[in-house]
Design a protein around this motif. Structure first.
Motif, PDB file in Angstrom:
ATOM      1  N   TYR A  33       6.543   1.132  -3.390  1.00 46.02           N
ATOM      2  CA  TYR A  33       7.409   2.275  -3.035  1.00 46.02           C
ATOM      3  C   TYR A  33       6.718   3.598  -3.369  1.00 46.02           C
ATOM      4  O   TYR A  33       6.714   4.530  -2.552  1.00 46.02           O
ATOM      5  CB  TYR A  33       8.726   2.154  -3.789  1.00 46.02           C
ATOM      6  CG  TYR A  33       9.682   3.303  -3.553  1.00 46.02           C
ATOM      7  CD1 TYR A  33      10.568   3.284  -2.483  1.00 46.02           C
ATOM      8  CD2 TYR A  33       9.696   4.408  -4.411  1.00 46.02           C
ATOM      9  CE1 TYR A  33      11.440   4.343  -2.270  1.00 46.02           C
ATOM     10  CE2 TYR A  33      10.559   5.462  -4.206  1.00 46.02           C
ATOM     11  CZ  TYR A  33      11.430   5.428  -3.129  1.00 46.02           C
ATOM     12  OH  TYR A  33      12.285   6.473  -2.914  1.00 46.02           O
TER      13      TYR A  33
ATOM     14  N   ALA B 177       3.877   4.290  -0.965  1.00 46.90           N
ATOM     15  CA  ALA B 177       4.278   4.623   0.401  1.00 46.90           C
ATOM     16  C   ALA B 177       4.964   5.981   0.493  1.00 46.90           C
ATOM     17  O   ALA B 177       4.687   6.754   1.419  1.00 46.90           O
ATOM     18  CB  ALA B 177       5.202   3.529   0.948  1.00 46.90           C
ATOM     19  N   PHE B 178       5.852   6.297  -0.472  1.00 43.67           N
ATOM     20  CA  PHE B 178       6.705   7.481  -0.306  1.00 43.67           C
ATOM     21  C   PHE B 178       6.328   8.637  -1.226  1.00 43.67           C
ATOM     22  O   PHE B 178       6.634   9.788  -0.909  1.00 43.67           O
ATOM     23  CB  PHE B 178       8.174   7.096  -0.540  1.00 43.67           C
ATOM     24  CG  PHE B 178       8.689   6.097   0.458  1.00 43.67           C
ATOM     25  CD1 PHE B 178       9.005   6.487   1.748  1.00 43.67           C
ATOM     26  CD2 PHE B 178       8.821   4.767   0.119  1.00 43.67           C
ATOM     27  CE1 PHE B 178       9.467   5.570   2.683  1.00 43.67           C
ATOM     28  CE2 PHE B 178       9.289   3.832   1.045  1.00 43.67           C
ATOM     29  CZ  PHE B 178       9.601   4.227   2.333  1.00 43.67           C
TER      30      PHE B 178
ATOM     31  N   THR C 255       2.297   8.773  -0.038  1.00 42.86           N
ATOM     32  CA  THR C 255       2.225   8.680   1.439  1.00 42.86           C
ATOM     33  C   THR C 255       0.973   7.931   1.917  1.00 42.86           C
ATOM     34  O   THR C 255       0.357   8.306   2.905  1.00 42.86           O
ATOM     35  CB  THR C 255       2.265  10.084   2.086  1.00 42.86           C
ATOM     36  OG1 THR C 255       1.139  10.843   1.673  1.00 42.86           O
ATOM     37  CG2 THR C 255       3.541  10.804   1.717  1.00 42.86           C
ATOM     38  N   ASN C 256       0.615   6.891   1.172  1.00 40.58           N
ATOM     39  CA  ASN C 256      -0.521   6.052   1.561  1.00 40.58           C
ATOM     40  C   ASN C 256       0.048   4.760   2.152  1.00 40.58           C
ATOM     41  O   ASN C 256       0.053   3.700   1.511  1.00 40.58           O
ATOM     42  CB  ASN C 256      -1.412   5.755   0.351  1.00 40.58           C
ATOM     43  CG  ASN C 256      -2.725   5.111   0.754  1.00 40.58           C
ATOM     44  OD1 ASN C 256      -2.886   4.652   1.883  1.00 40.58           O
ATOM     45  ND2 ASN C 256      -3.664   5.056  -0.174  1.00 40.58           N
ATOM     46  N   LEU C 257       0.518   4.837   3.390  1.00 40.63           N
ATOM     47  CA  LEU C 257       1.183   3.699   4.014  1.00 40.63           C
ATOM     48  C   LEU C 257       0.262   2.496   4.222  1.00 40.63           C
ATOM     49  O   LEU C 257       0.691   1.358   4.007  1.00 40.63           O
ATOM     50  CB  LEU C 257       1.804   4.131   5.340  1.00 40.63           C
ATOM     51  CG  LEU C 257       2.969   5.118   5.249  1.00 40.63           C
ATOM     52  CD1 LEU C 257       3.475   5.474   6.644  1.00 40.63           C
ATOM     53  CD2 LEU C 257       4.100   4.531   4.422  1.00 40.63           C
TER      54      LEU C 257
ATOM     55  N   ALA D  76      -0.068   0.731   0.906  1.00 44.41           N
ATOM     56  CA  ALA D  76       1.231   0.150   0.556  1.00 44.41           C
ATOM     57  C   ALA D  76       1.485  -1.127   1.359  1.00 44.41           C
ATOM     58  O   ALA D  76       1.991  -2.123   0.823  1.00 44.41           O
ATOM     59  CB  ALA D  76       2.346   1.165   0.807  1.00 44.41           C
ATOM     60  N   ALA D  77       1.122  -1.117   2.634  1.00 48.67           N
ATOM     61  CA  ALA D  77       1.263  -2.321   3.459  1.00 48.67           C
ATOM     62  C   ALA D  77       0.364  -3.443   2.938  1.00 48.67           C
ATOM     63  O   ALA D  77       0.753  -4.621   2.943  1.00 48.67           O
ATOM     64  CB  ALA D  77       0.920  -2.003   4.910  1.00 48.67           C
TER      65      ALA D  77
ATOM     66  N   THR E 199      -1.168  -2.695   9.895  1.00 53.57           N
ATOM     67  CA  THR E 199      -1.291  -1.381   9.260  1.00 53.57           C
ATOM     68  C   THR E 199      -2.286  -1.409   8.102  1.00 53.57           C
ATOM     69  O   THR E 199      -2.994  -0.424   7.845  1.00 53.57           O
ATOM     70  CB  THR E 199       0.085  -0.917   8.748  1.00 53.57           C
ATOM     71  OG1 THR E 199       1.018  -0.923   9.832  1.00 53.57           O
ATOM     72  CG2 THR E 199       0.015   0.485   8.152  1.00 53.57           C
ATOM     73  N   SER E 200      -2.345  -2.555   7.404  1.00 52.58           N
ATOM     74  CA  SER E 200      -3.225  -2.658   6.243  1.00 52.58           C
ATOM     75  C   SER E 200      -4.706  -2.646   6.610  1.00 52.58           C
ATOM     76  O   SER E 200      -5.555  -2.533   5.725  1.00 52.58           O
ATOM     77  CB  SER E 200      -2.911  -3.936   5.460  1.00 52.58           C
ATOM     78  OG  SER E 200      -3.287  -5.088   6.206  1.00 52.58           O
TER      79      SER E 200
ATOM     80  N   ALA F  78       2.867  -5.024   9.219  1.00 47.37           N
ATOM     81  CA  ALA F  78       2.345  -4.637   7.909  1.00 47.37           C
ATOM     82  C   ALA F  78       0.880  -5.042   7.777  1.00 47.37           C
ATOM     83  O   ALA F  78       0.051  -4.270   7.271  1.00 47.37           O
ATOM     84  CB  ALA F  78       3.173  -5.273   6.798  1.00 47.37           C
TER      85      ALA F  78
END
Length: 302
Positions: free
Chosen positions: A245, A248-249, A252-254, A257-258, A38-39, A35
């Motif tokens: 949530y 991320a979903f 879709t900005n993972l 979100a991380a 990813t951030s 995480a």
């Protein structure tokens, strides 16, 4: 020979610890590292671009996220105080000599914990729905209104967890020697004094553990407001996990979100550590005060 025995004990200890270490690394440490990794990126046209700590700078300026953090901390304080107080009262009442059918009541109080959190939220959602609840139709009160929503969620969580914490307190009290209680009763203690001066101090380590666990669980609040959002409008930033949530979903900005997930974990660890430090300082001062009082009594008696 001694070296061989020491090596054998070391190998045995490592073998027993290996399953925990593997699970800890696989399901906690590795996801945290991933995480954080990813951030450090953003996605542009499907390609990751390294940006360093830019996401964290944006997160510190994200008013919606910090508003959700404040909201969930307020929930953690209110729900934790109510639940732990209720759990302590139930455990202390069942530990008195006047209580009857103790196994039955312990089972009844513990049963809500056996209900999965998702099912509990759905069940209470039906109870909170005015078209489905004749009692709510008769009174002018809506548990799902914006003013009452937080307290309705606190009620669900308290219903779920009070019996579990009561069981922990009751189990801790069963390990106390009955001679201590008998000596206090001989000295003139009634049940209230016995609970206040003996049982509660002995429960202090267990209370500290449940306070920290309750806070960590509260910071992860997600199921209850997410499921109740089907019955009433709830902001996607009502709690940090809902914000993460949605980021991320839904968006879709993972990477971002991380980033929020790492910050939430850091906040939880920091506040939990502060609670432990404060509890240790208070406990040490309490023990020093008790020692000083005992010393003073010995001097006066001499």
């Amino acid at each position: 020979m001694q070296a061989a025995r020491t090596q054998s004990k070391t190998v045995s200890a490592a073998a027993f610890l290996a399953p925990f270490i593997l699970l800890f690394v696989a399901f906690l440490l590795a996801p945290l590292v991933y995480a954080f990794y990813t951030s450090l990126f953003i996605e542009r046209f499907g390609e990751p671009i390294f940006v360093g700590l830019r996401n964290y700078i944006n997160a510190f300026q994200d008013g919606a996220f910090w508003s959700s953090v404040v909201n969930v901390i307020r929930y953690a304080i209110l729900q934790g105080v109510i639940m732990i107080a209720l759990s302590l009262i139930l455990a202390l009442v069942l530990d008195t000599k006047y209580a009857r059918w103790k196994p039955l009541f312990r089972l009844v109080y513990f049963l809500p914990y056996a209900v999965p959190g998702v099912f509990a939220s759905i069940m209470w959602g039906f109870l909170y729905s005015k078209p489905l609840d004749p009692l709510l139709q008769a009174v002018r009160f809506d548990p799902l209104s914006s003013a009452a929503l937080l307290y309705s969620i606190i009620n669900i969580a308290t219903w779920e967890w009070a019996g579990y914490n009561m069981t922990l307190y009751a189990a801790s009290l069963t390990g106390v020697s009955s001679d201590l209680y008998e000596a206090a009763i001989v000295d003139g203690c009634n049940e209230i004094q016995l609970a206040w001066h003996i049982k509660l101090p002995l429960l202090r380590p267990t209370i500290l553990m449940t306070v920290i666990l309750s806070f960590i669980g509260s910071m992860q609040l997600f199921n209850e407001p997410f499921l109740l959002s089907a019955l009433t409008p709830i902001s996607q930033t009502f709690t940090p996990n809902m914000d993460i949530y949605a980021m991320a979903f839904n968006l879709t900005n993972l990477p971002y979100a991380a980033t929020l997930a790492v910050l939430l974990g850091a906040i939880t660890i920091f506040i939990s550590a502060c609670v432990m430090i404060v509890a240790r300082v208070v406990g040490r001062r309490s023990r020093e005060r008790s020692t000083h009082l005992m010393s003073s009594e010995e001097v006066l008696s001499a």
